[in-house]
Design an enzyme around this catalytic site. Structure first.
Site, mmCIF file in Angstrom:
data_model
loop_
_atom_site.group_PDB
_atom_site.id
_atom_site.type_symbol
_atom_site.label_atom_id
_atom_site.label_comp_id
_atom_site.label_asym_id
_atom_site.label_seq_id
_atom_site.Cartn_x
_atom_site.Cartn_y
_atom_site.Cartn_z
ATOM 1 N N GLY A 1 -72.522 -84.511 55.816
ATOM 2 C CA GLY A 1 -71.430 -84.113 56.690
ATOM 3 C C GLY A 1 -71.508 -82.668 57.135
ATOM 4 N N THR B 1 -61.108 -83.359 51.672
ATOM 5 C CA THR B 1 -61.856 -83.522 50.413
ATOM 6 C C THR B 1 -61.009 -83.250 49.174
ATOM 7 O OG1 THR B 1 -62.665 -81.260 50.657
ATOM 8 C CG2 THR B 1 -64.099 -83.022 51.420
ATOM 9 N N ASP C 1 -69.774 -90.048 57.181
ATOM 10 C CA ASP C 1 -70.791 -90.056 56.122
ATOM 11 C C ASP C 1 -70.943 -91.443 55.497
ATOM 12 O OD1 ASP C 1 -71.283 -87.410 56.422
ATOM 13 O OD2 ASP C 1 -70.594 -86.787 54.437
ATOM 14 N N PRO C 2 -72.056 -92.126 55.767
ATOM 15 C CA PRO C 2 -72.303 -93.395 55.071
ATOM 16 C C PRO C 2 -72.365 -93.248 53.554
ATOM 17 C CG PRO C 2 -73.727 -93.201 56.988
ATOM 18 C CD PRO C 2 -73.057 -91.871 56.818
ATOM 19 N N HIS C 3 -72.804 -92.065 53.059
ATOM 20 C CA HIS C 3 -72.925 -91.930 51.606
ATOM 21 C C HIS C 3 -71.586 -91.675 50.907
ATOM 22 C CE1 HIS C 3 -74.110 -87.420 52.333
ATOM 23 N NE2 HIS C 3 -72.810 -87.509 52.188
ATOM 24 N N TYR D 1 -95.815 -82.017 70.531
ATOM 25 C CA TYR D 1 -96.684 -82.804 69.652
ATOM 26 C C TYR D 1 -95.955 -84.011 69.069
ATOM 27 C CZ TYR D 1 -94.396 -80.808 65.509
ATOM 28 O OH TYR D 1 -93.479 -80.443 64.557
ATOM 29 N N SER E 1 -88.077 -83.544 60.057
ATOM 30 C CA SER E 1 -88.463 -84.714 59.270
ATOM 31 C C SER E 1 -87.284 -85.269 58.474
ATOM 32 C CB SER E 1 -89.597 -84.344 58.309
ATOM 33 O OG SER E 1 -90.721 -83.883 59.026
#
Length: 615
Positions: free
Chosen positions: A152, A292, A384-386, A415, A435
């Protein structure tokens, strides 16, 4: 598919590994398929690792060393991991993860896909494109787009990145394509809506790159963009994001929250007008869906009303919804065709689909319903999927309302990407990260295919969590424990907007806030990893402090309900809160709830006795 056709117990390994055989069966199937895939790729190629290699002394030594290290790994994990799979764990946003999501991660992990580049991960890149479409559908963004990111915090950073770049484009137009904004003052340029800006950019597609070069990404005009407004319940990642993006912490303004810990939208409007009177624009406003610390759901509909009202006066700002925690809960409001269910039909739909087991479960409130409905009118959303997606870490996500927004942040590494290619080939060009694991995309993709993002799938899973939280809320409210000659009372912070239950202990008759805070911190020490004995700890929760610098006076009414005076609040200026995040999908069942609450009651009694030195 109907919600009644879905059995949640079949989707988790279970607190006692009840579905061990099923998990092993599919784990083995996925590995065997992968192994055969390797064998079948050019079967004429010779084997490289020979039997003679395997018989060599150093090969055997290396293999034995691997076993030794993996055994040590298992020991460390078993002895030093939190028992998040158990209903005894009511702490952080971590709970049972979906068995199909774990299997999907394992299966795709073997193929080592890197989802930033399509040529490295064609299969999982396509899965991420589909997952992004799922996110957009869940949020009601028909022209939208989404993708997976690490968490998140990264999604929030992307949200403010979008806002910064898009809101700076009108100033760039003045330099590159002045005909688009002819006659507009700088104030008007800084107060254009996202849609209006995108429509203007679409008129000069050949000048897109040049516009971006003159936008805030060049470093120009960032100081002119104005304030970024967040509620006091903000996640700390917003401060990081403002720092990184160059906006600066001085331009992040916290708007006070009310007694339900939701952003006070009257104060919000007043602040925006105050800034405007000084010639300071508002870059954007963040609403939180599932804070949260409290699980609070801001009144997103009222934030949108403020935006629409001020827009008529020439004041426009970007709206981001931080639904990292609560985003998946929008599925509980969507019918089988992904239409938002009218409020008067919700209860009937919930019972039809087995979303709630108890007819008396009264959720959502009118405000929460309207807030979730209005999420589709924001510019971007973190999800957030987690967290409530019940998939393994790390899996955050972001949705944008209009896919044209992607161009404002895009970069093309020659590239990796060839301009003119289509998504998913260009996936990595439109996001912050490089990545990234293809296994994460596969994990979320599998979960979404088994649990649709509507009332028949995730809605039922979210419902189990919410109903479990309400069971706990009702159980805790007013509960008393006799400890020696003292009575210890429990007080709930507020009626949950979502599945977070915040509470405190206080001695009956105590009016000393410092003493109450110490009791709750001592309890946390006994009911957390701090105690050290994870296997012997039979009830685990978490804690937080609500202090004046962050929360202002919003906790005062709760402190008074606990028997503490305003003088004490003014003296201590903080209250220590215990926090139970009820992600577990099991304690909506009254029989399971009763069994675990008997044990948790005993655990609480034992911990209180220990704190007070009672044997």
């Amino acid at each position: 598919m109907k919600g009644q056709d879905l059995n949640l117990k079949a989707l988790f390994l279970g607190p006692k590994s009840e579905n061990k055989e099923t998990f092993e069966k599919y784990l083995k199937m996925l590995f065997e398929d992968h192994s055969e895939w390797r064998k079948n790729y050019h079967p004429e190629d010779m084997t490289i690792i020979k039997r003679s290699d395997m018989n060599k002394e150093d090969f055997i030594f290396t293999s034995d060393k691997m076993e030794e290290v993996l055994t040590e790994l298992s020991r460390k994990l078993r002895s030093q991991s939190l028992p998040w799979h158990s209903p005894r764990f009511l702490g952080h946003m971590n709970s049972e993860t979906l068995m199909p999501a774990l299997l999907g991660y394992f299966g795709a992990m073997l193929y080592n896909g890197n989802n930033v580049a399509y040529e490295s991960s064609p299969g999982t890149s396509e899965m991420e494109e589909e997952v992004g479409g799922d996110f957009a559908k869940l949020m009601g963004c028909k022209k939208g787009w989404g993708h997976i990111c690490a968490d998140g915090s990264i999604a929030n950073l992307e949200g403010i990145w979008y806002a910064r770049n898009i809101k700076s484009l009108p100033l760039a137009m003045k330099e590159v394509a002045p005909e688009l904004v002819e006659g507009k003052t700088e104030w008007e340029l800084l107060n254009m809506s996202t849609e209006e800006i995108l429509d203007l950019v679409a008129k000069v597609p050949d000048k897109l790159d040049e516009l971006k070069n003159y936008s805030a990404r060049s470093g120009k005009n960032i100081d002119k963009l104005g304030k970024w407004l967040v509620p006091q319940t903000k996640h700390y990642s917003w401060l990081k994001a403002a720092d990184i993006i160059g906006l600066g912490l001085d331009n992040v303004e916290a708007i006070e929250v009310n007694e339900q810990y939701r952003m006070n939208t009257e104060v919000l409007e007043r602040k925006i007008r105050e800034f405007a009177s000084k010639g300071i624009p508002t870059l954007g406003v963040v609403g939180v869906v599932g804070s949260t610390e409290e699980g609070a759901v801001d009144d997103i509909h009222k934030i949108i009303e403020v935006r629409n009202k001020l827009s008529k006066e020439g004041i426009n700002f970007y709206v981001h919804v931080d639904a990292a925690y609560g985003g998946y809960a929008r599925s509980i409001f969507l019918d089988e065709n992904y239409n938002f269910i009218p409020k008067n039909e919700l209860k009937k739909k919930y019972l039809e689909n087995g979303v709630f087991l108890n007819e008396a479960t009264d959720w959502p409130s009118d405000e929460t319903y309207e807030a979730f409905k209005a999420m589709s009118e924001s510019d971007s959303i973190t999800i957030d999927p987690h967290k409530m997606g019940y998939v393994p870490y790390a899996a955050g996500g972001i949705v944008i309302k209009d896919k044209r927004m992607r161009d404002s942040i895009s970069y093309f590494a020659t590239y990796v990407f060839e301009k003119g290619m289509d998504i998913p080939a260009l996936l990595g060009a439109f996001m912050l990260e490089g990545s990234k694991a293809g296994a994460t995309a596969a994990s979320v993709w599998v979960a979404h295919r088994i649990l649709p993002l509507n009332i028949t799938g995730y809605g039922k899973l979210i419902g189990a969590s919410i109903e479990g939280a309400y069971n706990l809320y009702n159980y805790f409210e007013g509960k008393e424990f006799k400890v020696g000659d003292k009575i210890i009372e429990m007080h709930n912070l507020t009626r949950p907007d979502f599945n977070m239950v915040d509470f405190v202990f206080n001695e009956k008759g105590n009016t000393d806030l410092a003493k109450m805070n110490k009791l709750n911190h001592d309890f946390f020490d006994e009911a957390s990893y701090v105690d050290g004995g994870l296997y012997s700890n039979d009830f685990i929760t978490s804690h937080t402090d609500f202090a004046v610098p962050d929360y202002g006076q919003s906790p005062l009414s709760f402190v008074k309900e606990c028997g503490i005076t305003k003088d004490q609040w003014d003296k201590e200026q903080k209250v220590t809160i215990l926090r139970a995040c009820v992600l577990t999908p099991y304690i909506n069942d009254q029989k399971v709830f009763d069994e675990y609450m008997d044990k948790i009651h005993e655990a609480i009694q034992h911990k209180l006795n220990k704190i007070y030195g009672i044997k």
